[in-house]
Design a protein around this motif. Structure first.
Motif, mmCIF file in Angstrom:
data_model
loop_
_atom_site.group_PDB
_atom_site.id
_atom_site.type_symbol
_atom_site.label_atom_id
_atom_site.label_comp_id
_atom_site.label_asym_id
_atom_site.label_seq_id
_atom_site.Cartn_x
_atom_site.Cartn_y
_atom_site.Cartn_z
ATOM 1 N N VAL A 118 12.659 7.200 -18.384
ATOM 2 C CA VAL A 118 11.910 6.452 -17.364
ATOM 3 C C VAL A 118 12.888 5.879 -16.352
ATOM 4 C CG1 VAL A 118 10.428 4.452 -16.936
ATOM 5 C CG2 VAL A 118 10.035 5.899 -18.943
ATOM 6 N N LYS A 119 13.947 5.283 -16.847
ATOM 7 C CA LYS A 119 14.966 4.692 -15.970
ATOM 8 C C LYS A 119 15.519 5.716 -14.983
ATOM 9 C CE LYS A 119 19.078 4.728 -17.477
ATOM 10 N NZ LYS A 119 20.233 4.529 -18.359
ATOM 11 N N VAL A 120 16.018 6.830 -15.503
ATOM 12 C CA VAL A 120 16.673 7.812 -14.646
ATOM 13 C C VAL A 120 15.668 8.483 -13.710
ATOM 14 C CG1 VAL A 120 18.123 9.878 -14.594
ATOM 15 C CG2 VAL A 120 18.422 8.211 -16.425
ATOM 16 N N THR A 121 14.496 8.833 -14.239
ATOM 17 C CA THR A 121 13.488 9.518 -13.426
ATOM 18 C C THR A 121 13.006 8.656 -12.267
ATOM 19 O OG1 THR A 121 12.747 10.823 -15.336
ATOM 20 C CG2 THR A 121 11.240 10.649 -13.471
ATOM 21 N N LYS A 122 12.682 7.400 -12.544
ATOM 22 C CA LYS A 122 12.154 6.532 -11.488
ATOM 23 C C LYS A 122 13.232 6.160 -10.471
ATOM 24 C CE LYS A 122 8.599 5.204 -11.031
ATOM 25 N NZ LYS A 122 7.452 5.796 -10.286
ATOM 26 N N MET A 123 14.453 5.997 -10.919
ATOM 27 C CA MET A 123 15.520 5.656 -9.976
ATOM 28 C C MET A 123 15.901 6.857 -9.103
ATOM 29 S SD MET A 123 16.076 2.432 -10.131
ATOM 30 C CE MET A 123 14.270 2.495 -10.081
ATOM 31 N N CYS A 124 15.831 8.047 -9.671
ATOM 32 C CA CYS A 124 16.051 9.241 -8.851
ATOM 33 C C CYS A 124 14.906 9.417 -7.862
ATOM 34 C CB CYS A 124 16.193 10.468 -9.746
ATOM 35 S SG CYS A 124 17.816 10.585 -10.558
ATOM 36 N N ASP A 125 13.694 9.105 -8.305
ATOM 37 C CA ASP A 125 12.527 9.167 -7.420
ATOM 38 C C ASP A 125 12.705 8.214 -6.239
ATOM 39 O OD1 ASP A 125 9.628 9.794 -6.800
ATOM 40 O OD2 ASP A 125 9.460 7.650 -7.206
ATOM 41 N N LEU A 126 13.178 7.006 -6.505
ATOM 42 C CA LEU A 126 13.409 6.032 -5.447
ATOM 43 C C LEU A 126 14.489 6.521 -4.483
ATOM 44 C CD1 LEU A 126 12.896 3.236 -4.220
ATOM 45 C CD2 LEU A 126 14.539 2.286 -5.855
ATOM 46 N N ALA A 127 15.468 7.244 -5.022
ATOM 47 C CA ALA A 127 16.555 7.758 -4.186
ATOM 48 C C ALA A 127 16.190 9.058 -3.482
ATOM 49 C CB ALA A 127 17.795 7.981 -5.056
ATOM 50 N N GLY A 128 15.035 9.651 -3.822
ATOM 51 C CA GLY A 128 14.608 10.900 -3.200
ATOM 52 C C GLY A 128 15.235 12.127 -3.819
ATOM 53 N N VAL A 129 15.574 12.029 -5.112
ATOM 54 C CA VAL A 129 16.212 13.131 -5.825
ATOM 55 C C VAL A 129 15.400 13.458 -7.073
ATOM 56 C CG1 VAL A 129 18.303 13.836 -7.082
ATOM 57 C CG2 VAL A 129 18.504 12.482 -5.006
ATOM 58 N N GLU A 130 15.305 14.738 -7.411
ATOM 59 C CA GLU A 130 14.682 15.143 -8.677
ATOM 60 C C GLU A 130 15.742 15.129 -9.766
ATOM 61 O OE1 GLU A 130 12.491 18.963 -10.843
ATOM 62 O OE2 GLU A 130 13.026 19.072 -8.714
ATOM 63 N N VAL A 131 15.363 14.774 -10.976
ATOM 64 C CA VAL A 131 16.306 14.798 -12.092
ATOM 65 C C VAL A 131 15.798 15.728 -13.177
ATOM 66 C CG1 VAL A 131 15.263 12.801 -13.274
ATOM 67 C CG2 VAL A 131 17.662 13.390 -13.699
ATOM 68 N N ARG A 132 16.717 16.432 -13.823
ATOM 69 C CA ARG A 132 16.396 17.294 -14.958
ATOM 70 C C ARG A 132 17.341 16.960 -16.104
ATOM 71 N NH1 ARG A 132 16.503 22.279 -10.839
ATOM 72 N NH2 ARG A 132 14.599 21.747 -9.686
ATOM 73 N N PHE A 133 16.843 17.209 -17.325
ATOM 74 C CA PHE A 133 17.586 16.846 -18.530
ATOM 75 C C PHE A 133 17.843 18.092 -19.381
ATOM 76 C CE2 PHE A 133 14.775 13.338 -17.265
ATOM 77 C CZ PHE A 133 15.686 12.312 -17.084
ATOM 78 N N PRO A 134 18.874 18.863 -19.074
ATOM 79 C CA PRO A 134 19.095 20.130 -19.781
ATOM 80 C C PRO A 134 19.348 19.970 -21.283
ATOM 81 C CG PRO A 134 20.936 19.621 -18.311
ATOM 82 C CD PRO A 134 19.839 18.677 -17.967
ATOM 83 N N LEU A 135 19.926 18.842 -21.706
ATOM 84 C CA LEU A 135 20.177 18.659 -23.134
ATOM 85 C C LEU A 135 18.899 18.357 -23.907
ATOM 86 C CD1 LEU A 135 23.547 16.671 -23.227
ATOM 87 C CD2 LEU A 135 23.145 19.138 -23.216
ATOM 88 N N LEU A 136 17.793 18.178 -23.195
ATOM 89 C CA LEU A 136 16.502 17.958 -23.851
ATOM 90 C C LEU A 136 15.594 19.166 -23.707
ATOM 91 C CD1 LEU A 136 15.978 14.226 -22.891
ATOM 92 C CD2 LEU A 136 16.625 15.174 -25.104
ATOM 93 N N ASP A 137 16.189 20.305 -23.407
ATOM 94 C CA ASP A 137 15.466 21.573 -23.424
ATOM 95 C C ASP A 137 15.007 21.844 -24.858
ATOM 96 O OD1 ASP A 137 15.226 24.595 -23.714
ATOM 97 O OD2 ASP A 137 15.604 24.463 -21.563
ATOM 98 N N LYS A 138 13.796 22.348 -25.002
ATOM 99 C CA LYS A 138 13.247 22.601 -26.335
ATOM 100 C C LYS A 138 14.160 23.488 -27.183
ATOM 101 C CE LYS A 138 9.126 24.312 -28.767
ATOM 102 N NZ LYS A 138 9.794 25.342 -29.587
ATOM 103 N N LYS A 139 14.831 24.430 -26.546
ATOM 104 C CA LYS A 139 15.708 25.341 -27.283
ATOM 105 C C LYS A 139 16.820 24.575 -27.991
ATOM 106 C CE LYS A 139 18.172 29.738 -26.696
ATOM 107 N NZ LYS A 139 18.568 30.779 -25.705
ATOM 108 N N LEU A 140 17.381 23.576 -27.329
ATOM 109 C CA LEU A 140 18.454 22.786 -27.932
ATOM 110 C C LEU A 140 17.894 21.795 -28.945
ATOM 111 C CD1 LEU A 140 21.499 22.361 -27.936
ATOM 112 C CD2 LEU A 140 21.193 20.590 -26.205
#
Length: 579
Positions: free
Chosen positions: A441-463
């Motif tokens: 929530v922290k990273v997603t909303k702060m990136c949203d405020l900054a106008g940037v999309e965030v992705r979390f590759p280490l939370l990919d289902k495969k991993l």
């Protein structure tokens, strides 16, 4: 309504399904009698899919569990079919927030709670239980929200809305945790290959990476550098406060992988200018003080032409990298003893006399904590448990809440884990509480405020799936945090990175508040207003301010922060609220 919001309405029996959403990251498809909304991005059998393709799959297959096994990505999906219950579900880790609200005539859904609140057919009231939970957790864990009769979708779950059976919830993702491993060396090689594949799947658009210099961000940055022909762009934030700045470790990784690295040193004056805006941007009160650092780092990346940032969140919760996992293993030794032996030890040492004798005090403290079952023991140092609810909350608030709700929510999630090993259970719990309800929530909303999309590759289902194949004792042998993961990264990450102690993008708010007048003024004014709301006792606010100025700057600085950001949020969203 936000300027970029849209109302999408679809009939389902006698009720309307109203989806209120921002257009960014949103796709929808519709037919004669069905509708599907996709928020985020999804893969079907490892291949990218859009809303139309996903809807066709659901039209042909009624078994949600079978379809869900084929999906990965970071998303939530709303599917409406006239002949079936309305179904709402999200990815395995709950990377994207989804809120829903029910009335007699309609169902409302959105990634933005504020938009539901502003819809003309809703009348949302502040939830007193959510306020209690917020002070307890510094956030409001799902499914509770700041508003009554309004919920957040829990990670890895589905909610079905049926006119006959009402609302039901299903846990869609609860993997089996392995207890043994055949070939650890082979698994270590596979681990790094999977991480690389996960970063590749997240690498589309104008991409850069957060880089704190820890294991996770360094791995993501390193993989981004490996798979890109051009230099990978990485971003760090630093503080000129002793004990908080770790940019030297980020520079080690940047040099090791030859990234185009940018560092922003955040000054308290700049933080003060954005303090109110950051606190008020969240859909609900949110008390993680490192949000400010995440915002400024994302904003800096945006200014450098980045549209997507890859974050390293998740590695600790997949591969046992938090100190509490090792600490709780020690406490669990007590619970393996025969009950009579445990009682003998407790009676001998954990008593009024024993707690006064030097040397015996540590044994008594150990026994006192060990006798508390997990997951409750994880909350030993919680503000509420340390001070007592009656010393924190007003009598009026306590009269309308259940003090047991926070621990009951923890126990429910803890017990959903299909493993009896305490480390597996704590990891599973942290996927929900530490990640989905807090860090993401922290990273997603702060990136949203900054106008940037965030992705979390280490939370990919495969991993995530792969991590469950590694036994707890292999991830964390004895007290060796992330032992398996570190061995997997040996030769890939710099040795200094592998051997460093854990840190992150912390914020020196307590120290700054002592030296920066603007931050001090915001704090004093906010707490003066907060007193009038009668949520907590005035004595708590006075104690926090006095103790922050004399002793325990960091400890009470955190307590002050969570109260101040709650007040700032209420000033914008619920200015007239008081208990």
């Amino acid at each position: 309504m936000h300027e970029s919001s849209t109302w999408l309405t679809f009939e389902h029996g006698e009720r309307k399904v109203i989806h209120v959403a921002k257009s960014q990251h949103l796709e929808w498809a519709s037919g004669d009698s069905n509708y599907l909304c996709l928020f985020g991005y999804v893969f079907v059998d490892g291949c990218p899919a859009d809303a139309t393709e996903l809807m066709s799959i659901f039209d042909l297959q009624e078994d949600l569990t079978q379809v869900y096994q084929r999906l990965s990505g970071q998303f939530w999906v709303l599917y409406v079919n006239q002949n079936r219950p309305v179904v709402l579900f999200n990815d395995q880790i709950g990377a994207k927030n989804c809120y829903f609200h029910e009335t007699e005539n309609a169902l409302f859904f959105s990634n933005c709670l504020k938009d539901i609140k502003l819809h003309e057919d809703t009348n949302l009231q502040v939830n007193h239980q959510a306020l209690y939970n917020y002070i307890y957790f510094h956030c409001i864990p799902s499914p509770t929200t700041i508003y009554e009769l309004t919920s957040k979708l829990e990670p890895g779950k589905a909610v079905l809305f049926d006119s006959i059976n009402g609302k039901t919830t299903e846990l869609l993702y609860s993997p089996i945790f392995a207890s043994s491993i055949n070939n650890q060396k082979q698994a270590q090689e596979e681990c790094l290959e999977i991480v690389e594949d996960c970063v590749k799947r997240a690498d589309f658009g104008k991409v850069g990476a957060f880089l704190s210099g820890g294991l996770d961000s360094s791995t993501v940055a390193g993989m981004l550098a490996k798979i890109n022909k051009n230099k990978a762009k990485t971003f760090s934030i630093g503080f000129k406060v002793k004990g908080y700045d770790e940019t030297e470790y980020a520079l080690i990784t940047a040099k090791h992988f030859d990234t185009q690295h940018e560092v922003l040193y955040l000054e308290p004056e700049e933080a003060a200018k954005k303090f109110v805006e950051v606190a008020q941007h969240f859909d609900e009160p949110f008390g993680n003080s490192s949000a400010m650092a995440a915002f400024f780092c994302a904003k800096y990346a945006k200014e450098k032409g980045i549209e997507v940032l890859l974050a390293g969140d998740g590695g600790d919760e997949l591969f046992a990298g938090n100190e509490r996992y090792a600490k709780q293993k020690v406490f669990e030794l007590y619970n393996r003893l025969p009950s009579f032996m445990g009682n003998v030890l407790n009676n001998a040492f954990n008593n009024r006399l024993g707690r006064k004798i030097p040397g015996v005090q540590k044994v008594a403290s150990y026994l006192e904590q060990a006798r508390v079952k997990l997951p409750g023991r994880l909350q030993t140092h919680n503000f509420v448990n340390q001070m007592g609810a009656e010393a924190i909350y007003s009598e009026a608030l306590l009269a309308g809440v259940d003090k047991h709700i926070p621990i009951l929510q923890l126990e429910q999630r803890f017990n959903e884990c299909k493993s009896n090993h305490p480390v597996d259970q704590m990891l599973f719990l942290d996927w929900k509480n530490t990640l989905a309800d807090n860090d993401l929530v922290k990273v997603t909303k702060m990136c949203d405020l900054a106008g940037v999309e965030v992705r979390f590759p280490l939370l990919d289902k495969k991993l995530i799936d792969f991590s469950c194949k590694i036994p707890a004792e292999t991830k964390l042998p004895g007290g060796e945090l992330r032992d398996f993961y570190k061995k997997s990264c040996k030769g890939f990450l710099a040795d200094e990175t592998l051997n460093k102690s854990k840190h992150g993008f912390g914020l020196p708010f307590g120290a700054w508040m002592k030296e920066n007048q603007q931050l001090k003024d915001i704090t004093i004014e906010a707490l003066a207003s907060f007193k009038k709301r009668n949520i907590v006792k005035n004595s708590l606010i006075d104690t926090a301010l006095n103790s922050h100025n004399t002793v325990h700057t960091s400890y009470y600085g955190e307590l002050i922060w969570i109260m101040v950001v709650l007040e700032l949020w209420l000033q914008k969203e619920e200015p007239d609220f008081k208990v």
